[in-house]
Design an enzyme around this catalytic site. Structure first.
Site, short mmCIF file in Angstrom:
data_model
loop_
_atom_site.label_atom_id
_atom_site.label_comp_id
_atom_site.label_asym_id
_atom_site.label_seq_id
_atom_site.Cartn_x
_atom_site.Cartn_y
_atom_site.Cartn_z
N GLU A 116 0.85 -1.26 0.09
CA GLU A 116 0.02 0.08 0.04
C GLU A 116 0.94 1.22 -0.05
O GLU A 116 0.40 2.28 -0.73
CB GLU A 116 -1.09 -0.06 1.30
N ASP A 169 19.91 14.04 -27.66
CA ASP A 169 18.74 13.27 -27.34
C ASP A 169 17.29 14.16 -27.13
O ASP A 169 17.59 15.36 -26.68
CB ASP A 169 18.83 12.33 -26.25
#
Length: 251
Positions: A116, A169
């Site tokens: 969780e 890039d």
């Protein structure tokens, strides 16, 4: 650089750390990559690392003791405080700029959660920051950690065969990268743009810059708000926006 990943599933990293660019960087000694099972730092007889949340609710929460102990063991080995990163959907969005920032560090520790969530004391008193790779939830932090590691390691000197690759890039310049072509010069009637086969470096760079601007305008116009542009480029983009608006069916 040294990168340690704290995870309950270290086997998930075997293939990633041993293949492609990461594997080569590891072989060259440019980076040390290790996945550590922090269950080994649990001190209870059942080696549990999670427990029910105070106040009730579904799911299990990672306990602070084994995570703190694992990080503190790594800090003791190094003799200085590494950068400790919590992989979490609530964290700061991971970007190329953040990858470049992390690539200058000596030691990164990435914590991969499961279940969780984390005991809040891990966030408040142990980690230096939290990172998220997107607005969605995964079963654990392992896949996000792999993404962060790959994007950081490829920026380290000597990792890529062509050092200019990382510089050009997408996102490294603040814009999307220009299109790429290779042989043959013509395929099924589709030719390579003349500028790329002209042999004129100035024309090639001008074409690539223009295409980068155009691709960013069409796909991620939000990036143009912070990109470093010349006055000439700003005027050209304004003209392209007007031209696009005129061609729109709704105009």
């Amino acid at each position: 650089m040294k990168i340690d990943v704290l995870t309950l599933f270290p086997e998930m990293f075997d293939g990633v750390f041993g293949a492609s660019i990461l594997g080569k960087a590891r072989e060259k000694g440019i980076v040390s990559l290790e996945a550590i099972n922090f269950r080994a730092y649990s001190t209870n007889k059942h080696n549990t690392v999670d427990d029910y949340p105070y106040g009730g609710g579904g799911g299990m929460v990672l306990k602070p003791e084994p995570v703190f102990a694992a990080v503190e063991a790594l800090k003791h080995e190094e003799g200085f405080r590494p950068r400790v990163i919590l992989m979490c959907p609530q964290g700061e969005p991971f970007t190329q700029r953040k990858a470049e920032e992390l690539a200058s560090e000596r030691h990164l520790v990435l914590i991969c959660g499961h279940y969780e969530g984390y005991d809040e004391r891990i966030r408040e008193h142990l980690v230096t920051e939290e990172l998220s790779i997107g607005d969605y939830v995964l079963t654990g932090g392992e896949l996000p950690a792999m993404v962060v590691i790959d994007s950081v390691v490829r920026l380290l000197p000597g990792v890529l065969g062509n050092e200019s690759s990382a510089v050009t890039d997408s996102y490294s310049t603040g814009l999307l990268e220009h299109p790429h072509y290779t042989r043959p010069a013509e395929f099924r009637g589709w030719p390579v743009p003349d500028a790329l086969i002209s042999g004129h470096h100035g024309n090639i760079e001008a074409w690539r810059r223009e295409q980068s601007l155009l691709r960013t305008l069409r796909r991620r116009p939000d990036l143009l708000e912070t990109a470093e542009l010349t006055d000439k480029e700003k005027k050209w983009l304004d003209a392209m926006k007007r031209e696009t608006a005129e061609k729109s069916p709704d105009s």
